[in-house]
Every structure is written in C-alpha cells, then in structure tokens.
Design a protein around this motif. Structure first.
Motif, PDB file in Angstrom:
ATOM      1  N   THR A 150       0.830  -1.207   0.000  1.00 22.01           N
ATOM      2  CA  THR A 150       0.000   0.000   0.000  1.00 22.01           C
ATOM      3  C   THR A 150       0.863   1.255   0.000  1.00 22.01           C
ATOM      4  OG1 THR A 150      -1.698  -1.203   1.235  1.00 22.01           O
ATOM      5  CG2 THR A 150      -1.877   1.196   1.187  1.00 22.01           C
ATOM      6  N   ILE A 151       1.879   1.260   0.843  1.00 26.27           N
ATOM      7  CA  ILE A 151       2.801   2.399   0.903  1.00 26.27           C
ATOM      8  C   ILE A 151       3.482   2.590  -0.450  1.00 26.27           C
ATOM      9  CG2 ILE A 151       4.940   3.249   1.952  1.00 26.27           C
ATOM     10  CD1 ILE A 151       4.033   1.679   4.517  1.00 26.27           C
ATOM     11  N   ARG A 152       3.982   1.500  -1.006  1.00 26.86           N
ATOM     12  CA  ARG A 152       4.681   1.551  -2.297  1.00 26.86           C
ATOM     13  C   ARG A 152       3.752   2.041  -3.405  1.00 26.86           C
ATOM     14  NH1 ARG A 152       6.586   2.318  -6.637  1.00 26.86           N
ATOM     15  NH2 ARG A 152       7.675   0.807  -7.942  1.00 26.86           N
ATOM     16  N   LEU A 153       2.526   1.514  -3.451  1.00 24.95           N
ATOM     17  CA  LEU A 153       1.591   1.894  -4.503  1.00 24.95           C
ATOM     18  C   LEU A 153       1.136   3.334  -4.339  1.00 24.95           C
ATOM     19  CD1 LEU A 153      -0.008   1.170  -6.996  1.00 24.95           C
ATOM     20  CD2 LEU A 153      -1.743   0.116  -5.526  1.00 24.95           C
ATOM     21  N   ALA A 154       0.856   3.763  -3.118  1.00 29.58           N
ATOM     22  CA  ALA A 154       0.467   5.161  -2.893  1.00 29.58           C
ATOM     23  C   ALA A 154       1.602   6.098  -3.306  1.00 29.58           C
ATOM     24  CB  ALA A 154       0.084   5.380  -1.437  1.00 29.58           C
ATOM     25  N   GLY A 155       2.841   5.717  -2.990  1.00 29.59           N
ATOM     26  CA  GLY A 155       3.992   6.516  -3.405  1.00 29.59           C
ATOM     27  C   GLY A 155       4.128   6.571  -4.913  1.00 29.59           C
ATOM     28  N   TYR A 156       3.879   5.448  -5.551  1.00 31.56           N
ATOM     29  CA  TYR A 156       3.925   5.377  -7.024  1.00 31.56           C
ATOM     30  C   TYR A 156       2.848   6.266  -7.637  1.00 31.56           C
ATOM     31  CZ  TYR A 156       3.075   3.401 -11.668  1.00 31.56           C
ATOM     32  OH  TYR A 156       2.864   3.233 -13.009  1.00 31.56           O
ATOM     33  N   LEU A 157       1.635   6.196  -7.106  1.00 30.46           N
ATOM     34  CA  LEU A 157       0.551   7.039  -7.619  1.00 30.46           C
ATOM     35  C   LEU A 157       0.869   8.520  -7.424  1.00 30.46           C
ATOM     36  CD1 LEU A 157      -2.514   4.979  -6.303  1.00 30.46           C
ATOM     37  CD2 LEU A 157      -1.685   5.108  -8.666  1.00 30.46           C
ATOM     38  N   TYR A 158       1.511   8.829  -6.310  1.00 25.09           N
ATOM     39  CA  TYR A 158       1.891  10.218  -6.035  1.00 25.09           C
ATOM     40  C   TYR A 158       2.903  10.714  -7.070  1.00 25.09           C
ATOM     41  CZ  TYR A 158       3.684  14.254  -3.433  1.00 25.09           C
ATOM     42  OH  TYR A 158       4.078  15.519  -3.061  1.00 25.09           O
ATOM     43  N   SER A 159       3.832   9.847  -7.449  1.00 19.64           N
ATOM     44  CA  SER A 159       4.853  10.258  -8.424  1.00 19.64           C
ATOM     45  C   SER A 159       4.265  10.472  -9.810  1.00 19.64           C
ATOM     46  CB  SER A 159       5.988   9.229  -8.484  1.00 19.64           C
ATOM     47  OG  SER A 159       5.523   8.021  -9.044  1.00 19.64           O
ATOM     48  N   GLN A 160       3.120   9.862 -10.108  1.00 17.44           N
ATOM     49  CA  GLN A 160       2.496  10.015 -11.423  1.00 17.44           C
ATOM     50  C   GLN A 160       2.043  11.441 -11.703  1.00 17.44           C
ATOM     51  OE1 GLN A 160      -0.645   7.077 -11.572  1.00 17.44           O
ATOM     52  NE2 GLN A 160       0.624   5.693 -12.778  1.00 17.44           N
ATOM     53  N   LYS A 161       1.786  12.207 -10.662  1.00 15.32           N
ATOM     54  CA  LYS A 161       1.297  13.568 -10.884  1.00 15.32           C
ATOM     55  C   LYS A 161       2.336  14.440 -11.575  1.00 15.32           C
ATOM     56  CE  LYS A 161       2.575  15.603  -6.424  1.00 15.32           C
ATOM     57  NZ  LYS A 161       3.367  16.719  -6.954  1.00 15.32           N
ATOM     58  N   ASP A 162       3.602  14.046 -11.469  1.00 17.71           N
ATOM     59  CA  ASP A 162       4.680  14.828 -12.088  1.00 17.71           C
ATOM     60  C   ASP A 162       5.206  14.194 -13.362  1.00 17.71           C
ATOM     61  OD1 ASP A 162       4.659  16.704  -9.976  1.00 17.71           O
ATOM     62  OD2 ASP A 162       5.836  15.327  -8.743  1.00 17.71           O
ATOM     63  N   SER A 163       4.565  13.134 -13.840  1.00 20.23           N
ATOM     64  CA  SER A 163       5.044  12.453 -15.035  1.00 20.23           C
ATOM     65  C   SER A 163       3.989  12.514 -16.126  1.00 20.23           C
ATOM     66  CB  SER A 163       5.374  10.989 -14.720  1.00 20.23           C
ATOM     67  OG  SER A 163       5.800  10.321 -15.882  1.00 20.23           O
ATOM     68  N   SER A 164       4.415  12.738 -17.352  1.00 17.01           N
ATOM     69  CA  SER A 164       3.471  12.811 -18.471  1.00 17.01           C
ATOM     70  C   SER A 164       3.690  11.692 -19.478  1.00 17.01           C
ATOM     71  CB  SER A 164       3.610  14.163 -19.183  1.00 17.01           C
ATOM     72  OG  SER A 164       4.936  14.313 -19.664  1.00 17.01           O
ATOM     73  N   VAL A 165       4.611  10.774 -19.207  1.00 21.25           N
ATOM     74  CA  VAL A 165       4.942   9.712 -20.150  1.00 21.25           C
ATOM     75  C   VAL A 165       4.684   8.365 -19.490  1.00 21.25           C
ATOM     76  CG1 VAL A 165       6.733   8.688 -21.581  1.00 21.25           C
ATOM     77  CG2 VAL A 165       6.719  11.154 -21.190  1.00 21.25           C
ATOM     78  N   TYR A 166       3.955   7.476 -20.176  1.00 17.02           N
ATOM     79  CA  TYR A 166       3.635   6.158 -19.648  1.00 17.02           C
ATOM     80  C   TYR A 166       3.849   5.099 -20.719  1.00 17.02           C
ATOM     81  CZ  TYR A 166       1.561   8.904 -15.977  1.00 17.02           C
ATOM     82  OH  TYR A 166       1.380   9.797 -14.966  1.00 17.02           O
ATOM     83  N   ASP A 167       4.135   3.907 -20.294  1.00 22.22           N
ATOM     84  CA  ASP A 167       4.295   2.762 -21.190  1.00 22.22           C
ATOM     85  C   ASP A 167       5.341   3.025 -22.274  1.00 22.22           C
ATOM     86  OD1 ASP A 167       2.667   0.974 -19.961  1.00 22.22           O
ATOM     87  OD2 ASP A 167       0.893   1.506 -21.114  1.00 22.22           O
ATOM     88  N   VAL A 168       6.441   3.645 -21.918  1.00 24.01           N
ATOM     89  CA  VAL A 168       7.521   3.905 -22.845  1.00 24.01           C
ATOM     90  C   VAL A 168       8.471   2.723 -22.825  1.00 24.01           C
ATOM     91  CG1 VAL A 168       9.483   5.400 -23.381  1.00 24.01           C
ATOM     92  CG2 VAL A 168       7.345   6.388 -22.548  1.00 24.01           C
TER      93      VAL A 168
END
Length: 198
Positions: A150-168
């Motif tokens: 849960t901690i890891r996933l919440a941290g990962y979701l938090y980092s997504q707010k600053d990223s605009s590139v996925y599945d590269v």
C-alpha cells in the motif's frame, strides 16, 4: 475501516517532511485508492470491519456432501456466533465447530465437530437456514507485506502527478525512463500470493 497504511508512513517513504502538509489531502486520497486497487486485484478485503455482520447460507447448496462442512462466501477473520437451523434460533456452542484452516485466518469453512448435536440442517426451508455472524475480511490487522504494498503503490501514484509519459519502451542508452501502466511489478509480486480465485 482501518487503513492499510498511514499518511506518516507514505510521507516517510516518499521523503516528505512531516511538517510539509501541502499534499496531505492528495496523499490521503491516494492511500485510499491504493487500498481499493489492492482489494480489487486480490478479490478480498484485508482488514475486517470492527463491526460484525451476518451472512446467511443455504443448508443444501453451501455444505459438503457429508453435511458437516459449511463453505463460506467470503474471508472470515473472527466468528461471533454460528446458528444452525435458524428456525430454532439457538447458536452453536464454540466447541461444536472448528474452522478451516484451524489455526490461521482467513477462515473459508466451518466444520461441525463430533460434539455437535446434528448435521447442518433446516426446518422449513434450506435457504438462509444457517447464519454466521462475525468480522468478514482477511484479518483483524493488515499483514505487513500488504501494508508495504500500500505504501509503495500510494507513493507510485503520487509520483504520477509529475510524469506525463507512460508505457515507454526502455532505452537505457538514450536515458529514457519507463513508467509502466497499472500496478508496478514489485507490488504485483507482493500481491500475487494473496489473490483469491473467483
């Protein structure tokens, strides 16, 4: 319902000072989303509610051929009361049944012991003839590795707010960072042993 991880734990994991509160609302929301994703992926709830609830079972369809084992429809963390043949309204003594598994949760079945007066039965109709009251969920406290996921996933979701590139596609020589879609692989590896087949 008890949270799988705290705001303080996620902030510590992400290196956010406890005095920095500007993203606390977002982080709290992401913890809830992470828990929902984990429950959805595993097809179970990991912390049982503090309030007991009653589930009803069919005395024909939900029992074994020998009429001694009742198969539950969800994870059960604690049992408050079991009633066989609810027309009589009499709860079974705890010495008249055992759980499957015997010494760990979650329970997936209740088996009558030799001390029980009868098999699973009914008077008027088998539907809803058996009642099980308890705290429905995987456990009464979150398993440590689920808390970490849960901690890891919440941290990962938090980092997504600053990223605009996925599945590269990863291109290390070019310095491209891959941001996978969905659950991170390490989170899936933690969760896979907990997945319940449907």
């Amino acid at each position: 319902m008890a949270r799988y991880a705290s705001l303080a734990e996620v902030k510590l994991y992400r290196g956010i000072a406890t005095t920095e509160t500007s993203d606390d609302t977002l982080l709290t929301s992401l913890i809830e989303r992470a828990e929902e994703q984990i429950d959805s992926y595993c097809h179970r709830v990991f912390v049982a509610p503090t309030t007991a609830a009653t589930h009803y079972f069919d005395a024909v369809r939900d029992i074994s051929a020998d009429r001694k084992t009742l198969y539950l429809d969800d994870d059960l963390a604690t049992i408050v009361c079991v009633t066989n043949n609810n027309e009589s309204g009499t709860a079974l003594a705890s010495t008249h049944y055992t759980t499957e598994p015997r010494n760990d949760t979650p329970y997936y079945a209740i088996r009558l012991t030799g001390r029980a007066d009868s098999l699973w039965t009914w008077s008027e109709a088998p539907e809803d003839a058996i009642e099980v009251n308890g705290r429905w969920g995987y456990a009464t406290t979150v398993p440590a590795d689920i808390a970490h996921a849960t901690i890891r996933l919440a941290g990962y979701l938090y980092s997504q707010k600053d990223s605009s590139v996925y599945d590269v596609t990863a291109m290390p020589d070019a310095g491209v960072i891959t941001v996978p879609q969905g659950l991170p692989r390490d989170v899936r590896e933690i969760l896979d042993p907990y997945r319940r087949l449907r």
